[in-house]
Design a protein around this motif. Structure first.
Motif, PDB file in Angstrom:
ATOM      1  N   SER A   1      11.643   9.387  30.937  1.00 33.31           N
ATOM      2  CA  SER A   1      11.136   9.949  32.198  1.00 33.31           C
ATOM      3  C   SER A   1       9.766   9.014  32.476  1.00 33.31           C
ATOM      4  CB  SER A   1      10.636  11.429  32.454  1.00 33.31           C
ATOM      5  OG  SER A   1      10.173  11.653  33.704  1.00 33.31           O
TER       6      SER A   1
ATOM      7  N   SER B   1      13.221   9.667  37.458  1.00 35.38           N
ATOM      8  CA  SER B   1      12.151  10.077  36.789  1.00 35.38           C
ATOM      9  C   SER B   1      12.349  11.752  36.802  1.00 35.38           C
ATOM     10  CB  SER B   1      10.756   9.650  36.900  1.00 35.38           C
ATOM     11  OG  SER B   1      10.654   9.944  38.220  1.00 35.38           O
TER      12      SER B   1
ATOM     13  N   LEU C   1      15.257  13.006  34.815  1.00 36.28           N
ATOM     14  CA  LEU C   1      14.947  12.922  33.614  1.00 36.28           C
ATOM     15  C   LEU C   1      14.094  14.066  32.793  1.00 36.28           C
ATOM     16  CD1 LEU C   1      14.858   9.359  33.118  1.00 36.28           C
ATOM     17  CD2 LEU C   1      16.301  10.535  31.748  1.00 36.28           C
TER      18      LEU C   1
END
Length: 283
Positions: free
Chosen positions: A265, A171, A174
């Motif tokens: 994300s 995450s 991203l």
């Protein structure tokens, strides 16, 4: 832009399937740690192509440069084909039970959106930099930076994931990529394009390695679906960007790409929350 979108789509398909062939072999010999080095090869290839462009751009026209790159790819491809043919492949048992069939869809969605967003930057950033009057350096430098940043990225990100958790690092990667993509859209300067190239290069292959690792732990057979969604995103992305670039300023395409990756994300964050709850319930 239409030609570039078509070329990007074809390249995306080839890239995805050749990568999966090599990953299958790595899994068959139970050397999953080699995946980080596999993805580093992409960075090495980008650096190599950048060097060829820098060396020969003043001696060859556009058609000659394309022929040079195509010939180099053909030679390297034949060498790779010859190596793959002599490597023994052990059968892989795909029967790995998945803890939940629902939460994996969040990774599917994230990976599709990543393919949709990242390919726009990969396809257009060099050409945009070349045509922006406020950029005062050779646009080939951007692709060189992407490659240099990509070489160590997978190994480093996988090590971080093993320490802090794959979902958290994915995450964050991203999110970092989303910031890198939007930088040229909000600041048309040398530093914004160079920083965008670095963040893009450092994250795009690492995201692939991390997403594949997460899904593989859940269900090896789900890798096929993950790959297909990623490829679909890479096919659709350049087409959408081509429309935006034809009708508006280039920033529209970059903003669209950044938003796509940012949502990706968030999808990983949601996946992480559901996975944590699932593990607590199991315990």
């Amino acid at each position: 832009t239409g030609f570039r979108a078509s070329a990007a789509s074809q390249t995306a398909i080839i890239f995805i399937f050749t990568t999966q062939i090599i990953l299958t072999y790595i899994q068959s010999i139970q050397k999953n740690s080699y995946a980080g080095y596999l993805y580093s090869g992409v960075g090495i290839g980008i650096v190599g192509s950048s060097i060829l462009l820098i060396l020969f751009s003043s001696h060859l026209h556009l058609d000659g440069l394309w022929t040079l790159l195509a010939s180099t790819s053909l030679i390297l491809g034949l060498i790779g084909y010859g190596i793959i043919r002599i490597l023994p492949i052990n059968p892989i048992n795909p029967k790995v039970k998945i803890k939940s069939t629902a939460i994996i869809y969040w990774i599917y969605a994230a990976y599709f959106l990543e393919g949709l967003g990242y390919i726009i930057t990969g396809t257009f950033i060099v050409n945009v930099a070349k045509n922006v009057p406020t950029i005062h350096f050779d646009s080939s430098l951007i692709w060189l930076i992407v490659g240099v940043a990509a070489i160590p990225s997978c190994v480093l990100l996988i090590r971080l994931a093993e320490k802090f958790g794959y979902s958290k690092v994915l995450s964050l990667a991203l999110f970092s990529q989303a910031i890198g993509i939007i930088l040229p859209a909000i600041s048309v300067t040398n530093w914004s394009f160079l920083m965008s190239a670095f963040l893009f290069g450092f994250t795009f292959m690492g995201i692939t390695a991390l997403a594949n690792a997460i899904v593989k732990r859940k269900n090896i057979s789900a890798i096929g679906t993950l790959t297909a969604l990623y490829a679909l995103g890479q096919i659709i992305g350049p087409a959408i960007a081509g429309i935006l670039l034809d009708s508006k300023h280039f920033s529209s395409a970059f903003i669209f790409a950044s938003i796509s990756v940012l949502i990706a994300s968030l999808c990983v964050v949601i996946y992480s929350i559901y996975e944590r709850r699932l593990n607590l319930n199991v315990q």
